[in-house]
Motif scaffolding. Sequence first.
Motif, PDB file in Angstrom:
ATOM      1  N   ALA A 148      -1.553  -6.379 -13.029  1.00  0.00           N
ATOM      2  CA  ALA A 148      -1.924  -5.738 -11.767  1.00  0.00           C
ATOM      3  C   ALA A 148      -0.837  -5.960 -10.720  1.00  0.00           C
ATOM      4  O   ALA A 148       0.000  -6.871 -10.828  1.00  0.00           O
ATOM      5  CB  ALA A 148      -3.246  -6.306 -11.269  1.00  0.00           C
ATOM      6  N   VAL A 149      -0.858  -5.122  -9.683  1.00  0.00           N
ATOM      7  CA  VAL A 149       0.084  -5.290  -8.583  1.00  0.00           C
ATOM      8  C   VAL A 149      -0.120  -6.667  -7.947  1.00  0.00           C
ATOM      9  O   VAL A 149      -1.249  -7.128  -7.762  1.00  0.00           O
ATOM     10  CB  VAL A 149      -0.116  -4.183  -7.532  1.00  0.00           C
ATOM     11  N   ASN A 150       0.984  -7.335  -7.643  1.00  0.00           N
ATOM     12  CA  ASN A 150       0.918  -8.645  -6.988  1.00  0.00           C
ATOM     13  C   ASN A 150      -0.017  -8.564  -5.776  1.00  0.00           C
ATOM     14  O   ASN A 150       0.076  -7.625  -4.975  1.00  0.00           O
ATOM     15  CB  ASN A 150       2.330  -9.035  -6.554  1.00  0.00           C
ATOM     16  N   PRO A 151      -0.934  -9.530  -5.613  1.00  0.00           N
ATOM     17  CA  PRO A 151      -1.942  -9.425  -4.546  1.00  0.00           C
ATOM     18  C   PRO A 151      -1.358  -9.377  -3.136  1.00  0.00           C
ATOM     19  O   PRO A 151      -1.908  -8.695  -2.264  1.00  0.00           O
ATOM     20  CB  PRO A 151      -2.819 -10.670  -4.757  1.00  0.00           C
ATOM     21  N   VAL A 152      -0.268 -10.087  -2.892  1.00  0.00           N
ATOM     22  CA  VAL A 152       0.363 -10.026  -1.563  1.00  0.00           C
ATOM     23  C   VAL A 152       0.881  -8.619  -1.300  1.00  0.00           C
ATOM     24  O   VAL A 152       0.683  -8.045  -0.219  1.00  0.00           O
ATOM     25  CB  VAL A 152       1.509 -11.052  -1.467  1.00  0.00           C
ATOM     26  N   ILE A 153       1.534  -8.040  -2.308  1.00  0.00           N
ATOM     27  CA  ILE A 153       2.074  -6.688  -2.165  1.00  0.00           C
ATOM     28  C   ILE A 153       0.937  -5.672  -2.088  1.00  0.00           C
ATOM     29  O   ILE A 153       1.018  -4.711  -1.322  1.00  0.00           O
ATOM     30  CB  ILE A 153       3.035  -6.383  -3.326  1.00  0.00           C
ATOM     31  N   LEU A 154      -0.129  -5.879  -2.863  1.00  0.00           N
ATOM     32  CA  LEU A 154      -1.263  -4.954  -2.824  1.00  0.00           C
ATOM     33  C   LEU A 154      -1.870  -4.883  -1.429  1.00  0.00           C
ATOM     34  O   LEU A 154      -2.187  -3.798  -0.926  1.00  0.00           O
ATOM     35  CB  LEU A 154      -2.323  -5.384  -3.842  1.00  0.00           C
ATOM     36  N   ARG A 155      -2.012  -6.016  -0.782  1.00  0.00           N
ATOM     37  CA  ARG A 155      -2.551  -6.015   0.589  1.00  0.00           C
ATOM     38  C   ARG A 155      -1.618  -5.268   1.536  1.00  0.00           C
ATOM     39  O   ARG A 155      -2.069  -4.537   2.430  1.00  0.00           O
ATOM     40  CB  ARG A 155      -2.786  -7.453   1.065  1.00  0.00           C
ATOM     41  N   ALA A 156      -0.314  -5.438   1.331  1.00  0.00           N
ATOM     42  CA  ALA A 156       0.656  -4.725   2.167  1.00  0.00           C
ATOM     43  C   ALA A 156       0.569  -3.212   1.937  1.00  0.00           C
ATOM     44  O   ALA A 156       0.665  -2.417   2.881  1.00  0.00           O
ATOM     45  CB  ALA A 156       2.065  -5.227   1.872  1.00  0.00           C
ATOM     46  N   ILE A 157       0.388  -2.816   0.676  1.00  0.00           N
ATOM     47  CA  ILE A 157       0.230  -1.394   0.359  1.00  0.00           C
ATOM     48  C   ILE A 157      -1.000  -0.824   1.058  1.00  0.00           C
ATOM     49  O   ILE A 157      -0.949   0.228   1.707  1.00  0.00           O
ATOM     50  CB  ILE A 157       0.118  -1.198  -1.167  1.00  0.00           C
ATOM     51  N   GLN A 158      -2.119  -1.508   0.925  1.00  0.00           N
ATOM     52  CA  GLN A 158      -3.363  -1.025   1.526  1.00  0.00           C
ATOM     53  C   GLN A 158      -3.245  -0.926   3.041  1.00  0.00           C
ATOM     54  O   GLN A 158      -3.703   0.046   3.651  1.00  0.00           O
ATOM     55  CB  GLN A 158      -4.510  -1.955   1.128  1.00  0.00           C
ATOM     56  N   ARG A 159      -2.598  -1.912   3.642  1.00  0.00           N
ATOM     57  CA  ARG A 159      -2.410  -1.904   5.095  1.00  0.00           C
ATOM     58  C   ARG A 159      -1.528  -0.732   5.514  1.00  0.00           C
ATOM     59  O   ARG A 159      -1.796  -0.062   6.517  1.00  0.00           O
ATOM     60  CB  ARG A 159      -1.797  -3.228   5.541  1.00  0.00           C
ATOM     61  N   ALA A 160      -0.453  -0.478   4.734  1.00  0.00           N
ATOM     62  CA  ALA A 160       0.469   0.618   5.074  1.00  0.00           C
ATOM     63  C   ALA A 160      -0.244   1.971   5.059  1.00  0.00           C
ATOM     64  O   ALA A 160      -0.067   2.785   5.975  1.00  0.00           O
ATOM     65  CB  ALA A 160       1.646   0.620   4.100  1.00  0.00           C
ATOM     66  N   TYR A 161      -1.063   2.197   4.032  1.00  0.00           N
ATOM     67  CA  TYR A 161      -1.759   3.487   3.962  1.00  0.00           C
ATOM     68  C   TYR A 161      -2.822   3.617   5.044  1.00  0.00           C
ATOM     69  O   TYR A 161      -3.078   4.726   5.537  1.00  0.00           O
ATOM     70  CB  TYR A 161      -2.342   3.696   2.564  1.00  0.00           C
ATOM     71  N   ARG A 162      -3.406   2.516   5.443  1.00  0.00           N
ATOM     72  CA  ARG A 162      -4.360   2.578   6.562  1.00  0.00           C
ATOM     73  C   ARG A 162      -3.659   2.980   7.859  1.00  0.00           C
ATOM     74  O   ARG A 162      -4.277   3.575   8.750  1.00  0.00           O
ATOM     75  CB  ARG A 162      -5.063   1.226   6.756  1.00  0.00           C
TER      76      ARG A 162
END
Length: 307
Positions: free
Chosen positions: A2-16
């Motif tokens: 899975a995508v690294n959890p730190v990076i995943l949170r950054a991805i989700q924040r960026a799309y928000r």
Amino acid sequence: MAVNPVILRAIQRAYRHGHADLPTKSLEQVRHYYYQHPIEQLSAHVYEEHAIKPKVSLRIYRPSMSKSTGKCKPVIFYLRASAYVLGSIEDAGYFCHTLANSLDVNVISIEPRLSPEQKFPEPFLDCIASIEYIYNHHPQLNLDIQNATIWGESSGANIAAALCQYLASEQVNFISKQILFYPMLDYSNLNEYHSKRLYAEGFLMDKRLSDWFLSQYVRTVDDYEDIRVSPLLADNFAKLPKTLLILAQYDPMRDEAAQYIERLRDAKVSVHGLCLPGMIHGFLWYAPRVPLARYAIEYAADYIKNC
């Protein structure tokens, strides 16, 4: 993986915060979006700046704690990730300073002019002029350019790979290694890559955004098949330097980089590829918080020292 959890949170924040809509925005709006997340800068101006031509300069970062002060030291040419349109030479300062000290080398930050103010091939020619400047002035600058390395990230890796092909075609062979982090190597429509379909959206480097960045860089669609834009399309790979490619699992450009590795192997060029699980295009941005991203930098540094 899975995508690294730190990076995943950054991805989700960026799309928000509207990342998916960037291709619909103006150039000024896109730049403003990225400038909201500044890169750490040097606390002191410990570099030498050299003007190459109007609005084009390079910076030389020398190791500050060397035990052999005054000795002529090797060179790393560094090309940062800019997506061709973002940032400035200031963005590379902290990393170049750190790399110079950790490897006891001279790191030369090459900074072509940004697009769309300067369209291809002008930024590429800026890089050639910078390398020619160092080649012609290295004795006065106390630089050892034999066995030099070129290090590029993302769009910088695209230009680095194209520069190596250009220098090889000109029979200029003082670059002995190229380090390419998640490079863009084929913008043409001649090849279809599974990774470009698989990760076309949702991993920050969306296809629409990548296409937008490229449209700022090139003049016409014919440029897509120019080997200075798509170096994977070159006919001859035989004289390229030893190569390290560091790829990311969730990168749309992953498969074209893998094909580049195969082309180098077919040409009997020494090449090594490393694909990092859980990472996305641009993962070095997260190095302060993601150990695997820091490992990638250390791996590349070890490659320079030992290969």
